[in-house]
Design a protein around this motif. Structure first.
Motif, PDB file in Angstrom:
ATOM      1  N   UNK A   1       0.880  -1.209  -0.104  1.00 23.04           N
ATOM      2  CA  UNK A   1      -0.200  -0.075   0.190  1.00 23.04           C
ATOM      3  C   UNK A   1       0.806   1.137  -0.075  1.00 23.04           C
ATOM      4  N   UNK A   2       2.098   1.318   0.829  1.00 21.50           N
ATOM      5  CA  UNK A   2       2.732   2.389   0.923  1.00 21.50           C
ATOM      6  C   UNK A   2       3.400   2.641  -0.522  1.00 21.50           C
ATOM      7  N   UNK A   3       3.611   1.518  -1.419  1.00 24.29           N
ATOM      8  CA  UNK A   3       4.251   1.898  -2.725  1.00 24.29           C
ATOM      9  C   UNK A   3       3.090   2.507  -3.688  1.00 24.29           C
ATOM     10  N   UNK A   4       1.990   1.828  -3.520  1.00 20.51           N
ATOM     11  CA  UNK A   4       0.765   2.161  -4.344  1.00 20.51           C
ATOM     12  C   UNK A   4       0.665   3.818  -4.027  1.00 20.51           C
ATOM     13  N   UNK A   5       0.440   4.125  -2.632  1.00 22.35           N
ATOM     14  CA  UNK A   5       0.287   5.553  -2.566  1.00 22.35           C
ATOM     15  C   UNK A   5       1.409   6.563  -2.656  1.00 22.35           C
ATOM     16  N   UNK A   6       2.787   6.113  -2.324  1.00 22.51           N
ATOM     17  CA  UNK A   6       3.851   7.013  -2.430  1.00 22.51           C
ATOM     18  C   UNK A   6       4.935   7.103  -3.548  1.00 22.51           C
ATOM     19  N   UNK A   7       4.895   5.824  -4.121  1.00 21.08           N
ATOM     20  CA  UNK A   7       5.849   5.465  -4.989  1.00 21.08           C
ATOM     21  C   UNK A   7       5.489   5.545  -6.498  1.00 21.08           C
ATOM     22  N   UNK A   8       6.404   5.587  -7.437  1.00 19.20           N
ATOM     23  CA  UNK A   8       6.184   5.521  -8.799  1.00 19.20           C
ATOM     24  C   UNK A   8       6.260   3.894  -8.976  1.00 19.20           C
TER      25      UNK A   8
ATOM     26  N   UNK B   1      -7.778  11.369  -0.557  1.00 18.31           N
ATOM     27  CA  UNK B   1      -8.025  10.260  -1.484  1.00 18.31           C
ATOM     28  C   UNK B   1      -7.229   9.187  -0.667  1.00 18.31           C
ATOM     29  N   UNK B   2      -6.216   9.278  -0.318  1.00 16.58           N
ATOM     30  CA  UNK B   2      -5.454   7.687   0.140  1.00 16.58           C
ATOM     31  C   UNK B   2      -6.252   7.367   1.538  1.00 16.58           C
TER      32      UNK B   2
END
Lengths: 144, 120
Positions: A55-62, A103-104
């Motif tokens: 989830x962290x990747x989906x929310x914050x990373x490319x 949104x997150x």
């Protein structure tokens, strides 16, 4: 030393912003670990830590490379992302600290529980980050 | 109590998994925050939530929840329902609000879950 006696290794790519598929890698590795016959409590801990990391990747990373390595002694999950990184890791490890957007939060995440949840479920947890480049998580869970 | 009895108490409708009405439920928890569910969730949990995206189903699968009840008449989209069917997680929806739904189940004898500092 994590890579000694490697019995199984699987890699996945996670795309940032892909909320619909977020969590699918964790579901997949949970099935893999179940097929192997790993203890269900250990699978749960690995799945929860993996899901929060995803989830962290989906929310914050490319994007991120996600690698699961199973040895006779442990489960190692490495998530290496390309993204904005974390400036203050100590703050990010505190429950409730978050830089998430509305949104997150509407997705049910982004409340500042992710990294603490990962740490709670890991036997050893390492996080390194370079602001502007990305973050690497190493999540180790012992099988015994 | 079983899932069918819970459905009656909440006047809830099965979205999928109606054949699992006899599944026994030991504990429940209500939250719209999936990270909290991942932190407090125990295997066998009945999850009540006002969130209806696919992450609710994925979270339920990860923590091995027995079923999900969506409050305020919410329901997930087709992808969510498909995933729930695939994972064998019954989904129900009730028009009740979260507080009322949780309160009715609690007073009917369904226990909650408690957070521990160490869940290992």
């Amino acid at each position: 030393m994590f890579f000694q006696n490697s019995a199984l290794s699987e890699s996945f790519e996670i795309k940032g912003g892909d909320f619909n598929r977020a969590g699918s890698v964790s579901t997949k590795i949970k099935e893999t670990l179940q097929d192997i016959g790993i203890d269900s409590n250990i699978i749960r801990r690995a799945a929860i830590a993996s899901y929060e990391a995803e989830m962290n990747v989906v929310m914050y990373a490319r994007k991120a490379d996600f690698t699961l390595t199973l040895t006779l002694a442990s489960i190692l999950i490495i998530v290496k992302d390309e993204g904005k990184g974390i400036t203050d890791i100590e703050a990010a490890m505190q429950e409730g600290y978050s830089t998430a957007t509305t949104e997150m939060r509407e997705m049910g995440f982004g409340a500042g529980m992710g990294l603490p949840n990962i740490k709670r479920n890991a036997d050893d947890f390492k996080i390194t980050s370079v602001p502007g480049k990305g973050t690497v998580l190493e999540i180790l869970i012992y099988l015994n | 109590m079983n899932l069918g009895e819970i459905a009656k108490i909440l006047n809830a409708e099965f979205i999928c998994g109606e054949e699992d009405g006899s599944k026994e439920i030991q504990s429940a928890g209500g939250s719209d925050l999936m990270s909290d569910v991942l932190a407090f969730g125990k295997p066998g949990l009945l999850l009540l939530t006002g969130l209806s995206n696919i992450q609710t189903v994925r979270t339920a699968d990860i923590i091995e929840a027995k079923a999900i009840i969506y409050v305020r008449g919410k329901r997930p989209d087709d992808d969510g329902i498909r995933l729930a069917r695939e994972k064998g997680i019954p989904l129900l929806t009730t028009k009740m609000m979260m507080y009322q739904a949780c309160g009715l189940l609690y007073t009917s004898g369904l226990a909650g879950v408690y957070m521990k500092d160490d869940i290992k």
